[in-house]
Structure formats: C-alpha cells, structure tokens
Design a protein around this motif. Sequence first.
Motif, short mmCIF file in Angstrom:
data_model
loop_
_atom_site.label_atom_id
_atom_site.label_comp_id
_atom_site.label_asym_id
_atom_site.label_seq_id
_atom_site.Cartn_x
_atom_site.Cartn_y
_atom_site.Cartn_z
N ARG A 102 13.97 56.63 -55.50
CA ARG A 102 14.17 55.36 -56.21
C ARG A 102 15.30 54.51 -55.63
N VAL A 103 16.22 55.12 -54.91
CA VAL A 103 17.26 54.36 -54.23
C VAL A 103 17.24 54.70 -52.76
N LYS A 104 17.71 53.76 -51.94
CA LYS A 104 17.68 53.98 -50.50
C LYS A 104 18.98 53.48 -49.89
N VAL A 105 19.21 53.85 -48.65
CA VAL A 105 20.41 53.41 -47.93
C VAL A 105 20.45 51.88 -47.94
N GLY A 106 21.60 51.35 -48.28
CA GLY A 106 21.79 49.90 -48.34
C GLY A 106 21.70 49.31 -49.73
N ASP A 107 21.17 50.07 -50.69
CA ASP A 107 21.08 49.56 -52.06
C ASP A 107 22.46 49.41 -52.68
N LYS A 108 22.65 48.34 -53.44
CA LYS A 108 23.87 48.15 -54.23
C LYS A 108 23.62 48.79 -55.60
N VAL A 109 24.49 49.72 -55.96
CA VAL A 109 24.24 50.50 -57.16
C VAL A 109 25.48 50.58 -58.05
N MET A 110 25.22 50.88 -59.32
CA MET A 110 26.26 51.17 -60.30
C MET A 110 26.04 52.60 -60.78
N MET A 111 27.13 53.29 -61.09
CA MET A 111 27.05 54.68 -61.50
C MET A 111 27.48 54.83 -62.95
N PRO A 112 26.54 55.06 -63.89
CA PRO A 112 26.95 55.39 -65.25
C PRO A 112 27.94 56.56 -65.23
N ALA A 113 28.95 56.48 -66.09
CA ALA A 113 30.06 57.44 -66.04
C ALA A 113 29.62 58.89 -66.20
N ALA A 114 28.66 59.11 -67.09
CA ALA A 114 28.16 60.46 -67.34
C ALA A 114 26.84 60.66 -66.61
N VAL A 115 26.62 61.87 -66.16
CA VAL A 115 25.41 62.17 -65.39
C VAL A 115 24.57 63.21 -66.13
N GLY A 116 23.31 63.28 -65.76
CA GLY A 116 22.41 64.31 -66.28
C GLY A 116 21.52 64.82 -65.16
N CYS A 117 20.61 65.72 -65.51
CA CYS A 117 19.74 66.30 -64.49
C CYS A 117 18.70 65.31 -64.00
N GLY A 118 18.38 64.30 -64.83
CA GLY A 118 17.41 63.29 -64.42
C GLY A 118 15.97 63.73 -64.51
N ALA A 119 15.72 64.92 -65.08
CA ALA A 119 14.35 65.43 -65.09
C ALA A 119 13.87 65.85 -66.48
N CYS A 120 14.78 66.19 -67.39
CA CYS A 120 14.37 66.67 -68.72
C CYS A 120 14.03 65.50 -69.63
N ARG A 121 13.48 65.79 -70.80
CA ARG A 121 13.09 64.73 -71.73
C ARG A 121 14.28 63.89 -72.18
N SER A 122 15.40 64.56 -72.46
CA SER A 122 16.58 63.82 -72.93
C SER A 122 17.09 62.86 -71.87
N CYS A 123 17.23 63.35 -70.65
CA CYS A 123 17.73 62.48 -69.58
C CYS A 123 16.78 61.32 -69.31
N LEU A 124 15.49 61.61 -69.30
CA LEU A 124 14.52 60.55 -69.02
C LEU A 124 14.48 59.51 -70.14
N SER A 125 14.95 59.87 -71.33
CA SER A 125 15.05 58.90 -72.42
C SER A 125 16.41 58.22 -72.43
N GLY A 126 17.29 58.59 -71.49
CA GLY A 126 18.59 57.95 -71.37
C GLY A 126 19.73 58.68 -72.04
N VAL A 127 19.44 59.79 -72.71
CA VAL A 127 20.49 60.51 -73.46
C VAL A 127 20.99 61.67 -72.59
N VAL A 128 21.82 61.35 -71.61
CA VAL A 128 22.24 62.37 -70.65
C VAL A 128 23.18 63.40 -71.26
N ASN A 129 23.91 63.02 -72.32
CA ASN A 129 24.82 64.00 -72.91
C ASN A 129 24.10 65.05 -73.75
#
Length: 345
Positions: free
Chosen positions: A75-102
């Motif tokens: 979804r991102v590639k070299v050269g993309d301008k990005v912002m990093m949300p302070a908290a991270v998640g696995c990016g694959a589970c139901r909670s993370c995919l719904s935006g609730v990384v905590n």
Amino acid sequence: MKALRYFGERDIRHDSMEDPKLESDRDAIVQMTACSICGSDLHIYHGHGFSEDTGFCVGHEAVGEVVEVGCAVTRVKVGDKVMMPAAVGCGACRSCLSGVVNNCENNASGCYGLSARLQGVQAEAFRVPAADMNAVKIPDGISEDQALMMTDAMATAWFGARNADIRPGSSVGVIGLGPIGLMTVEAAFVMGAHVVYAIDPIPERRAVAEAVGAIALHPDEAMERIKQDTKGRRLDCVVEVVGSDATVDFALRCVRVRGTVSVIGVQQSRRFPFPLERAFAGGLTFRVGTCSVPEELPALFPLVQSGRLKPERYISHRLPLRQGADAYDMFDRREAGALKMVLVP
C-alpha cells in the motif's frame, strides 16, 4: 544516524545510533521530515517512563518519506509522503483493520519511543512495522504540519471530546491547555458546544483558548464562575487533559448530574480515590483511555481539509533535531510561549 535518545531524568541527547533496518517483509523505513514533542513525552523526560530502558530513541509523532519497503508491503512505496499514527498494531486482525490498534488481537500493539522495543521517531529515520497499516499516505489537501498534528495530538483531542458526549448545545469544560487541550477546545466547538470553559494556570495558553472562542479561566476562579454561569448546575461535559489526581478530581467536581467526564491526560496513578458514591448518586459517565489514531482519522481528514479544524495553528516553535534537548527543556519550562515543538532534520 542521529536521534534523540533518553538516558535518564532530564537527559535527552542528540546522539548517534544504528540506522534502522527492515526486520520483516512487512516493514518500511521512513526518513523523517518533521517530528514533534508530545506532552506525554515529558513523563519520560521527568524520569517517570514506561519502561526501565535507557538509550532508546524517543518520540511518537512524525511525518516523512518512505525510503525502503519490505517485499510484502503493497500500500505504500518508496517516495510516498506518509504520517505515522503514534500507536501501531499488527495490521491484520479484526481490531486493527477496524482502526482499534490498542486492542490488537495478535498482541502487536505498541507505541513508538516508550522503550527499546519499538524505537522512537525523533530521529533522522525510523522503522515502521506492518507498514501497510502503520504508515498512512498524507491525503491531498492536508499539509505536512496538519498531518504531523494528526499523528497523535489532534486525534487524541477528538477522541477525548467524542468520549465526553459533546452534542449541539452542550456546556463543556476543558482542563489543561497544552496543545491537546487547545485542540480539544476547537473540537468541542466543531461538535456543537454552546460554551467551552478552558481552564489553565498559564495566561498565554488561556489567551490562545480565548482566541478560538472559549471562556478562559484560571483554576482558582473556574469553579465559582462555572457555578455562577450555570446557576449551580455545572457542566454537561468535562475533558481532563493533564493526567494528575488533582485535575481528575476537579473534573469530577465540575460536571453536572448525569454529565460525562472524559480523561485523556496520560495517567500513571495507581491509587486515585474515585468518589464512587457521588458518581453513583449523580449517574455520572466516566471514560478514561488512550486514543487509537487510525480510528479517528476518517472523521478528521475532511474536517481539516475543509478548514473547520486547524491543528497547525498550535505549532509554536520549529527547531533542528540537533537542538532537541533544548526543545525539551523549553517545552518543560513552558518558556517563550512553548506549545507544540516541531523538530526538523
């Protein structure tokens, strides 16, 4: 590379550390173009951190440019301008995919810059785990400064206001006018607040709150003024943005029967004497917790793009990363109108 590293109480150093490396095919490396100091970073600065580690890179608010990606990143590639949300998640589970990384179901939730487990972003470059989720492309119509404010501060302010049940016509109190508190004042008005009482002991911060329409009060006068204006009823909604026992107690005393208190000030208290009898008798709603930034971004992007929210207005200083120790000291002392301290390479 150079980074801001924590070595003990009030000991933040601009120091060398190893360049970040991909640790997974899903990682990306981002070159920092701007980062900022959060009020919660001061807990670490004061020696009341979230781990026993030292020597790690601090900071959890940054924007930058992708310079390397793992082979599984799509979804991102070299050269993309990005912002990093302070908290991270696995990016694959139901909670993370719904935006609730905590609430990550794979126990991969974390925050940059709290320990050596996930190095911070106040550095020339940093690693982003699960980059397809944890590195967000900056949308059109959003400036770099605005994106930086939304990596944590603006999102947390919106979360705190949302948790306070603010509705059209609400009377609202905001306790603590650091950058997040000031953004909470602005968010409250966007949500329809009829009146916002902005409470802080620092005159310069009260002046900023007044400029966006709030009634700004010193804590010593706030309770009497609120009682007077509401004929003793007190406030519908109160947001606490400091994180001390005293300010949480004050928030609970400012709210009316069947009102709501939202606590977003970073808490490390373990023995707060919660007035459960009074809360029960008054039917109070009390919410406390941390923001999951990805959950708030869909609402925030259009509000910022349209100019209804202007989080960039609270940036007070812009300094080079090498002056990071001075920036922490200035922010801690609240010198020279210090609000949001932005650091650039």
